[in-house]
Enzyme design. Structure first.
Site, PDB file in Angstrom:
ATOM      1  N   ASP A 122     -33.806 -34.815 -10.253  1.00  0.00           N
ATOM      2  CA  ASP A 122     -33.929 -36.173 -10.777  1.00  0.00           C
ATOM      3  C   ASP A 122     -35.027 -36.867  -9.983  1.00  0.00           C
ATOM      4  OD1 ASP A 122     -33.766 -38.893 -11.231  1.00  0.00           O
ATOM      5  OD2 ASP A 122     -31.574 -38.943 -11.291  1.00  0.00           O
ATOM      6  N   LYS A 141     -39.261 -44.586 -14.787  1.00  0.00           N
ATOM      7  CA  LYS A 141     -39.748 -45.623 -13.880  1.00  0.00           C
ATOM      8  C   LYS A 141     -41.277 -45.691 -13.827  1.00  0.00           C
ATOM      9  CE  LYS A 141     -35.704 -46.315 -10.868  1.00  0.00           C
ATOM     10  NZ  LYS A 141     -35.517 -47.747 -11.119  1.00  0.00           N
ATOM     11  N   PHE A 176     -27.274 -41.127  -7.803  1.00  0.00           N
ATOM     12  CA  PHE A 176     -27.331 -42.024  -8.959  1.00  0.00           C
ATOM     13  C   PHE A 176     -28.234 -41.391 -10.005  1.00  0.00           C
ATOM     14  CE2 PHE A 176     -29.044 -45.416 -11.557  1.00  0.00           C
ATOM     15  CZ  PHE A 176     -27.920 -46.167 -11.843  1.00  0.00           C
TER      16      PHE A 176
END
Length: 404
Positions: free
Chosen positions: A224, A253, A139
Protein backbone atom coordinates in the site's frame (compact mmCIF):
# COMPACT_ATOMS: atom_id res chain seq x y z
CA UNK A 1 -13.22 40.13 9.56
CA UNK A 2 -14.86 37.45 7.44
CA UNK A 3 -18.53 38.07 6.67
CA UNK A 4 -18.80 35.25 4.16
CA UNK A 5 -21.98 33.21 4.83
CA UNK A 6 -20.03 30.12 3.74
CA UNK A 7 -18.56 29.75 7.20
CA UNK A 8 -17.23 26.91 9.34
CA UNK A 9 -20.47 27.13 11.34
CA UNK A 10 -22.44 26.25 8.20
CA UNK A 11 -20.61 22.93 8.05
CA UNK A 12 -22.43 21.76 11.17
CA UNK A 13 -25.79 22.60 9.57
CA UNK A 14 -25.36 20.99 6.17
CA UNK A 15 -22.67 18.27 6.35
CA UNK A 16 -22.65 14.78 7.81
CA UNK A 17 -20.66 15.09 11.08
CA UNK A 18 -17.99 12.48 10.28
CA UNK A 19 -15.36 15.24 9.98
CA UNK A 20 -14.37 17.99 12.39
CA UNK A 21 -12.60 20.48 10.11
CA UNK A 22 -10.41 23.25 11.46
CA UNK A 23 -11.98 26.65 12.15
CA UNK A 24 -10.38 28.37 9.16
CA UNK A 25 -11.52 27.88 5.55
CA UNK A 26 -8.73 28.15 2.96
CA UNK A 27 -9.79 29.89 -0.23
CA UNK A 28 -6.56 30.24 -2.23
CA UNK A 29 -3.28 28.41 -2.53
CA UNK A 30 -0.01 28.92 -4.35
CA UNK A 31 2.96 26.61 -3.96
CA UNK A 32 3.34 25.77 -0.28
CA UNK A 33 1.25 28.67 0.99
CA UNK A 34 -2.48 29.09 1.45
CA UNK A 35 -4.74 31.98 2.45
CA UNK A 36 -7.97 31.76 4.42
CA UNK A 37 -11.21 33.75 4.11
CA UNK A 38 -9.73 36.55 6.19
CA UNK A 39 -6.66 36.80 3.98
CA UNK A 40 -4.35 35.27 6.56
CA UNK A 41 -1.38 33.40 5.09
CA UNK A 42 -0.06 29.99 6.22
CA UNK A 43 2.90 27.82 5.30
CA UNK A 44 1.36 24.46 4.43
CA UNK A 45 3.43 21.41 5.33
CA UNK A 46 0.42 19.07 5.27
CA UNK A 47 0.39 18.71 1.49
CA UNK A 48 -3.33 17.91 1.70
CA UNK A 49 -2.25 14.77 3.66
CA UNK A 50 0.56 13.86 1.25
CA UNK A 51 -1.55 14.73 -1.80
CA UNK A 52 -0.38 18.12 -3.08
CA UNK A 53 2.96 16.71 -4.15
CA UNK A 54 3.77 19.82 -6.20
CA UNK A 55 2.00 22.29 -3.97
CA UNK A 56 -1.11 24.28 -4.76
CA UNK A 57 -1.96 25.29 -8.33
CA UNK A 58 1.25 24.10 -9.97
CA UNK A 59 1.29 25.63 -13.49
CA UNK A 60 1.96 22.31 -15.28
CA UNK A 61 -0.99 20.64 -13.55
CA UNK A 62 -3.27 23.61 -14.13
CA UNK A 63 -2.35 23.59 -17.83
CA UNK A 64 -2.93 19.83 -18.11
CA UNK A 65 -6.37 20.15 -16.55
CA UNK A 66 -7.41 23.15 -18.63
CA UNK A 67 -6.20 21.60 -21.88
CA UNK A 68 -8.01 18.32 -21.21
CA UNK A 69 -11.16 20.14 -20.11
CA UNK A 70 -11.40 21.67 -23.57
CA UNK A 71 -11.36 18.23 -25.19
CA UNK A 72 -12.95 15.40 -23.21
CA UNK A 73 -14.24 15.04 -19.65
CA UNK A 74 -15.74 11.60 -19.24
CA UNK A 75 -16.42 8.42 -21.17
CA UNK A 76 -16.82 5.65 -18.53
CA UNK A 77 -15.21 2.26 -19.04
CA UNK A 78 -17.24 1.60 -22.17
CA UNK A 79 -14.32 3.28 -23.95
CA UNK A 80 -10.67 3.84 -23.19
CA UNK A 81 -9.07 7.24 -23.67
CA UNK A 82 -5.68 8.68 -24.57
CA UNK A 83 -4.76 10.22 -21.18
CA UNK A 84 -5.48 6.89 -19.44
CA UNK A 85 -3.37 4.96 -21.93
CA UNK A 86 -0.52 7.43 -21.63
CA UNK A 87 -0.61 7.32 -17.83
CA UNK A 88 -0.71 3.53 -17.75
CA UNK A 89 2.31 3.42 -20.04
CA UNK A 90 4.17 5.91 -17.83
CA UNK A 91 3.49 3.78 -14.74
CA UNK A 92 4.43 0.47 -16.31
CA UNK A 93 7.62 1.89 -17.82
CA UNK A 94 8.66 3.35 -14.46
CA UNK A 95 7.86 0.38 -12.19
CA UNK A 96 7.79 -3.42 -11.94
CA UNK A 97 4.19 -3.43 -13.12
CA UNK A 98 2.83 -4.58 -16.46
CA UNK A 99 -0.87 -3.79 -15.91
CA UNK A 100 -2.77 -0.92 -14.28
CA UNK A 101 -6.30 -0.49 -12.96
CA UNK A 102 -7.51 3.09 -12.43
CA UNK A 103 -10.00 4.27 -9.84
CA UNK A 104 -10.58 7.42 -7.78
CA UNK A 105 -8.98 7.00 -4.36
CA UNK A 106 -6.61 4.99 -2.23
CA UNK A 107 -9.45 3.09 -0.62
CA UNK A 108 -10.72 2.02 -4.03
CA UNK A 109 -7.23 1.03 -5.16
CA UNK A 110 -6.86 -1.15 -2.08
CA UNK A 111 -10.36 -2.57 -2.49
CA UNK A 112 -9.38 -3.64 -6.00
CA UNK A 113 -6.11 -5.14 -4.74
CA UNK A 114 -7.82 -7.13 -2.00
CA UNK A 115 -10.44 -8.48 -4.39
CA UNK A 116 -7.70 -9.37 -6.86
CA UNK A 117 -5.60 -11.35 -4.38
CA UNK A 118 -8.58 -13.49 -3.47
CA UNK A 119 -9.61 -13.98 -7.08
CA UNK A 120 -6.05 -14.89 -8.11
CA UNK A 121 -5.77 -17.42 -5.29
CA UNK A 122 -9.19 -18.87 -6.17
CA UNK A 123 -8.20 -19.22 -9.82
CA UNK A 124 -4.82 -20.84 -9.14
CA UNK A 125 -5.18 -22.73 -5.85
CA UNK A 126 -8.85 -23.08 -4.93
CA UNK A 127 -11.40 -21.46 -2.66
CA UNK A 128 -9.62 -22.48 0.58
CA UNK A 129 -6.77 -20.01 -0.09
CA UNK A 130 -8.55 -16.81 0.91
CA UNK A 131 -6.91 -15.47 4.07
CA UNK A 132 -5.39 -11.99 4.12
CA UNK A 133 -2.80 -10.93 6.68
CA UNK A 134 -2.24 -7.27 7.47
CA UNK A 135 -0.56 -5.51 10.39
CA UNK A 136 -1.74 -3.83 13.55
CA UNK A 137 -1.93 -0.04 13.37
CA UNK A 138 -2.09 -0.16 9.57
CA UNK A 139 -4.53 1.92 7.54
CA UNK A 140 -5.83 0.93 4.11
CA UNK A 141 -9.04 2.88 3.55
CA UNK A 142 -12.61 3.31 4.73
CA UNK A 143 -14.62 0.82 2.68
CA UNK A 144 -15.90 -2.12 4.72
CA UNK A 145 -13.27 -4.41 3.18
CA UNK A 146 -10.34 -2.01 3.49
CA UNK A 147 -11.23 -0.95 7.02
CA UNK A 148 -11.29 -4.64 7.94
CA UNK A 149 -7.83 -5.22 6.48
CA UNK A 150 -6.64 -2.11 8.28
CA UNK A 151 -5.21 -2.81 11.71
CA UNK A 152 -7.02 -0.16 13.77
CA UNK A 153 -10.15 -1.63 15.41
CA UNK A 154 -11.61 1.81 16.18
CA UNK A 155 -12.43 2.26 12.50
CA UNK A 156 -14.45 -0.99 12.45
CA UNK A 157 -16.49 -0.40 15.58
CA UNK A 158 -20.19 -0.09 14.87
CA UNK A 159 -19.88 -1.50 11.33
CA UNK A 160 -19.73 -5.20 12.16
CA UNK A 161 -20.03 -7.84 10.91
CA UNK A 162 -17.00 -7.18 8.74
CA UNK A 163 -15.54 -9.46 6.04
CA UNK A 164 -13.96 -12.61 7.44
CA UNK A 165 -10.64 -14.26 6.70
CA UNK A 166 -8.47 -11.32 7.82
CA UNK A 167 -5.85 -11.41 10.58
CA UNK A 168 -3.30 -8.90 11.85
CA UNK A 169 0.36 -9.46 12.71
CA UNK A 170 2.70 -7.09 14.53
CA UNK A 171 4.53 -4.68 12.23
CA UNK A 172 8.31 -5.16 12.04
CA UNK A 173 7.97 -8.50 13.86
CA UNK A 174 8.64 -11.39 11.49
CA UNK A 175 7.92 -14.03 14.13
CA UNK A 176 4.43 -12.58 14.51
CA UNK A 177 3.84 -13.05 10.78
CA UNK A 178 5.33 -16.55 10.81
CA UNK A 179 2.78 -17.56 13.46
CA UNK A 180 -0.12 -16.55 11.21
CA UNK A 181 0.90 -17.29 7.63
CA UNK A 182 -0.04 -20.63 6.07
CA UNK A 183 -0.89 -22.21 2.75
CA UNK A 184 -4.38 -20.75 3.20
CA UNK A 185 -2.92 -17.23 3.05
CA UNK A 186 -3.62 -15.54 -0.27
CA UNK A 187 -1.85 -12.26 0.51
CA UNK A 188 0.13 -10.19 2.97
CA UNK A 189 -0.65 -6.47 2.87
CA UNK A 190 1.64 -3.78 4.27
CA UNK A 191 2.61 -0.13 4.13
CA UNK A 192 6.35 0.41 3.65
CA UNK A 193 5.89 3.23 6.15
CA UNK A 194 2.84 3.09 8.39
CA UNK A 195 1.40 6.57 7.93
CA UNK A 196 -1.75 6.90 10.01
CA UNK A 197 -0.23 4.44 12.47
CA UNK A 198 2.49 6.90 13.51
CA UNK A 199 4.94 7.29 10.57
CA UNK A 200 6.78 4.03 11.29
CA UNK A 201 9.14 2.71 8.58
CA UNK A 202 9.47 -1.01 7.91
CA UNK A 203 12.87 -2.50 8.71
CA UNK A 204 14.67 -3.73 5.56
CA UNK A 205 15.25 -7.20 7.04
CA UNK A 206 11.59 -7.40 8.00
CA UNK A 207 10.55 -6.62 4.43
CA UNK A 208 12.97 -9.19 3.07
CA UNK A 209 11.55 -11.79 5.44
CA UNK A 210 7.97 -10.93 4.49
CA UNK A 211 8.80 -11.45 0.81
CA UNK A 212 10.40 -14.82 1.55
CA UNK A 213 7.42 -16.00 3.62
CA UNK A 214 5.02 -14.97 0.87
CA UNK A 215 7.05 -16.94 -1.68
CA UNK A 216 7.16 -20.00 0.57
CA UNK A 217 3.38 -20.02 0.93
CA UNK A 218 2.44 -18.89 -2.61
CA UNK A 219 0.93 -15.73 -1.17
CA UNK A 220 0.95 -12.39 -2.96
CA UNK A 221 2.61 -9.35 -1.39
CA UNK A 222 0.65 -6.10 -1.61
CA UNK A 223 2.38 -2.78 -0.98
CA UNK A 224 0.00 0.00 0.00
CA UNK A 225 1.88 3.04 -1.31
CA UNK A 226 -1.07 5.40 -1.19
CA UNK A 227 0.86 7.70 1.16
CA UNK A 228 4.47 6.80 0.35
CA UNK A 229 4.28 6.77 -3.44
CA UNK A 230 5.05 9.31 -6.18
CA UNK A 231 8.29 10.69 -4.81
CA UNK A 232 7.38 11.05 -1.16
CA UNK A 233 10.40 9.06 0.12
CA UNK A 234 12.89 10.32 -2.47
CA UNK A 235 12.14 7.44 -4.83
CA UNK A 236 9.23 7.29 -7.25
CA UNK A 237 7.81 4.52 -5.07
CA UNK A 238 9.08 3.44 -1.67
CA UNK A 239 9.59 -0.21 -2.69
CA UNK A 240 12.45 0.99 -4.91
CA UNK A 241 14.48 1.65 -1.76
CA UNK A 242 13.86 -1.81 -0.28
CA UNK A 243 15.37 -5.27 -0.85
CA UNK A 244 12.23 -6.61 -2.52
CA UNK A 245 9.51 -6.04 -5.12
CA UNK A 246 5.80 -6.46 -4.37
CA UNK A 247 3.31 -8.34 -6.52
CA UNK A 248 0.71 -5.58 -6.32
CA UNK A 249 1.14 -1.89 -5.53
CA UNK A 250 -1.57 0.65 -4.80
CA UNK A 251 -1.21 4.38 -5.37
CA UNK A 252 -3.40 7.48 -4.98
CA UNK A 253 -2.95 10.72 -3.01
CA UNK A 254 0.09 12.33 -4.71
CA UNK A 255 -0.60 10.53 -8.00
CA UNK A 256 -3.09 13.23 -8.99
CA UNK A 257 -1.36 16.08 -7.21
CA UNK A 258 -4.73 17.09 -5.77
CA UNK A 259 -7.05 15.75 -8.48
CA UNK A 260 -8.79 12.54 -7.35
CA UNK A 261 -7.26 9.40 -8.85
CA UNK A 262 -6.10 6.00 -7.65
CA UNK A 263 -4.29 3.13 -9.31
CA UNK A 264 -3.54 -0.52 -8.69
CA UNK A 265 -0.38 -1.83 -10.37
CA UNK A 266 0.50 -5.48 -10.89
CA UNK A 267 1.93 -8.06 -13.30
CA UNK A 268 0.12 -9.39 -16.35
CA UNK A 269 -0.15 -12.90 -14.85
CA UNK A 270 -1.86 -11.65 -11.71
CA UNK A 271 -3.97 -9.12 -13.59
CA UNK A 272 -5.49 -11.88 -15.72
CA UNK A 273 -7.68 -12.84 -12.76
CA UNK A 274 -9.62 -9.60 -13.15
CA UNK A 275 -11.18 -10.59 -16.43
CA UNK A 276 -14.01 -8.78 -18.17
CA UNK A 277 -16.83 -7.98 -15.75
CA UNK A 278 -15.05 -8.97 -12.53
CA UNK A 279 -14.43 -5.43 -11.27
CA UNK A 280 -15.06 -1.86 -12.38
CA UNK A 281 -15.26 1.85 -11.68
CA UNK A 282 -17.49 4.36 -13.45
CA UNK A 283 -15.01 7.21 -13.09
CA UNK A 284 -11.84 5.12 -13.04
CA UNK A 285 -9.49 6.26 -15.81
CA UNK A 286 -11.30 9.56 -16.16
CA UNK A 287 -9.54 11.67 -18.85
CA UNK A 288 -9.27 14.76 -16.63
CA UNK A 289 -7.72 12.81 -13.75
CA UNK A 290 -5.35 10.88 -15.99
CA UNK A 291 -4.18 14.01 -17.80
CA UNK A 292 -3.31 15.68 -14.50
CA UNK A 293 -1.64 12.53 -13.12
CA UNK A 294 0.44 12.24 -16.27
CA UNK A 295 1.68 15.78 -15.72
CA UNK A 296 2.46 14.93 -12.08
CA UNK A 297 4.67 12.02 -13.14
CA UNK A 298 6.39 14.18 -15.75
CA UNK A 299 7.29 16.68 -13.03
CA UNK A 300 8.10 14.32 -10.14
CA UNK A 301 9.93 11.45 -11.82
CA UNK A 302 13.08 13.49 -12.39
CA UNK A 303 16.43 13.16 -10.63
CA UNK A 304 16.52 16.78 -9.49
CA UNK A 305 13.12 16.51 -7.78
CA UNK A 306 13.72 13.10 -6.18
CA UNK A 307 17.22 13.99 -4.99
CA UNK A 308 15.87 17.24 -3.61
CA UNK A 309 13.51 15.32 -1.33
CA UNK A 310 16.41 13.99 0.75
CA UNK A 311 18.07 17.40 0.94
CA UNK A 312 14.84 18.99 2.12
CA UNK A 313 14.27 16.28 4.70
CA UNK A 314 17.63 17.17 6.19
CA UNK A 315 16.41 20.76 6.61
CA UNK A 316 13.27 19.57 8.41
CA UNK A 317 15.36 17.33 10.67
CA UNK A 318 17.71 20.22 11.41
CA UNK A 319 14.80 22.49 12.30
CA UNK A 320 13.11 19.88 14.47
CA UNK A 321 16.40 19.16 16.24
CA UNK A 322 16.81 22.85 17.03
CA UNK A 323 13.25 22.99 18.36
CA UNK A 324 13.92 19.93 20.48
CA UNK A 325 17.15 21.35 21.87
CA UNK A 326 15.15 24.30 23.20
CA UNK A 327 11.96 22.60 24.31
CA UNK A 328 12.71 18.86 24.76
CA UNK A 329 9.32 18.03 23.26
CA UNK A 330 10.09 15.26 20.75
CA UNK A 331 10.83 11.68 21.68
CA UNK A 332 11.76 10.56 18.15
CA UNK A 333 11.83 11.85 14.57
CA UNK A 334 10.75 9.13 12.12
CA UNK A 335 9.88 8.47 8.51
CA UNK A 336 11.62 8.77 5.17
CA UNK A 337 12.01 11.60 2.72
CA UNK A 338 9.24 14.15 3.12
CA UNK A 339 7.00 11.91 5.20
CA UNK A 340 8.06 13.03 8.65
CA UNK A 341 6.75 12.01 12.06
CA UNK A 342 7.76 13.72 15.29
CA UNK A 343 6.61 11.71 18.30
CA UNK A 344 5.92 13.79 21.38
CA UNK A 345 7.57 12.94 24.68
CA UNK A 346 5.53 10.75 27.00
CA UNK A 347 4.32 13.69 29.10
CA UNK A 348 2.53 15.09 26.03
CA UNK A 349 1.21 11.82 24.61
CA UNK A 350 -2.39 12.12 23.54
CA UNK A 351 -2.12 15.85 22.88
CA UNK A 352 -0.78 16.09 19.33
CA UNK A 353 -3.98 17.84 18.28
CA UNK A 354 -3.27 20.67 20.69
CA UNK A 355 0.07 21.34 19.01
CA UNK A 356 -1.61 21.23 15.60
CA UNK A 357 -3.98 23.99 16.76
CA UNK A 358 -1.11 26.01 18.24
CA UNK A 359 0.83 25.72 14.98
CA UNK A 360 -2.17 26.97 13.01
CA UNK A 361 -2.29 29.96 15.31
CA UNK A 362 1.29 30.80 14.36
CA UNK A 363 0.67 30.41 10.63
CA UNK A 364 1.95 26.91 9.88
CA UNK A 365 -0.26 23.93 9.03
CA UNK A 366 0.84 20.50 10.24
CA UNK A 367 -0.83 17.10 10.60
CA UNK A 368 -1.06 14.45 13.27
CA UNK A 369 -0.55 10.70 12.92
CA UNK A 370 -2.54 9.46 15.86
CA UNK A 371 -2.69 11.28 19.20
CA UNK A 372 1.07 11.22 19.90
CA UNK A 373 2.76 12.22 16.63
CA UNK A 374 3.03 15.44 14.64
CA UNK A 375 3.21 14.62 10.94
CA UNK A 376 4.52 16.64 8.00
CA UNK A 377 4.06 15.71 4.35
CA UNK A 378 4.82 18.89 2.39
CA UNK A 379 5.07 19.45 -1.32
CA UNK A 380 8.25 17.93 -2.73
CA UNK A 381 9.13 21.27 -4.30
CA UNK A 382 8.67 23.34 -1.14
CA UNK A 383 11.32 26.10 -1.19
CA UNK A 384 14.05 25.78 1.40
CA UNK A 385 13.34 29.20 2.88
CA UNK A 386 9.73 28.15 3.47
CA UNK A 387 10.93 25.05 5.33
CA UNK A 388 12.93 27.33 7.63
CA UNK A 389 9.96 29.64 8.04
CA UNK A 390 7.69 26.70 8.86
CA UNK A 391 10.11 25.48 11.50
CA UNK A 392 10.39 28.97 13.01
CA UNK A 393 6.60 29.22 13.23
CA UNK A 394 6.34 25.73 14.72
CA UNK A 395 9.00 26.68 17.28
CA UNK A 396 6.97 29.74 18.28
CA UNK A 397 3.80 27.63 18.53
CA UNK A 398 5.47 25.04 20.75
CA UNK A 399 6.98 27.73 22.97
CA UNK A 400 3.56 29.35 23.40
CA UNK A 401 1.88 26.01 24.08
CA UNK A 402 4.44 24.99 26.68
CA UNK A 403 4.10 28.33 28.47
CA UNK A 404 0.33 28.02 28.96
Amino acid sequence: MNNNPLSRALFNDVMVPNYNPQPIIPVRGEGSRIWDQDGREYVDVTGGIAVNVLGHCHPALVDALKNQADNLWHLSNVFTNEPALKLARQLTEATFAERVFFCNSGGEANEAAFKLVRKYAFDHYGEHKNEIISFRQSFHGRTLFTVSVGGQPKYRQGFEPVPAGITHAEYNNLDSLKALISDNTCAVVLEPIQGEGGVIPADPEFLKGVRELCDQHNALLVFDEVQTGVGRTGHLFAYMDTPMVPDILTSAKALGGGFPIGAMLTTSKIADSLGIGTHGSTYGGNPLACAVAGAVLDQVNRPDVLEGVLRKRALFEEGLAQINARHHIFKEIRGKGLLIGAELVDAWHGKAGEFLAAARGEGVLVLVAGPDVLRMAPALNIPEDEIRQAMARLDAAIEKKLSE
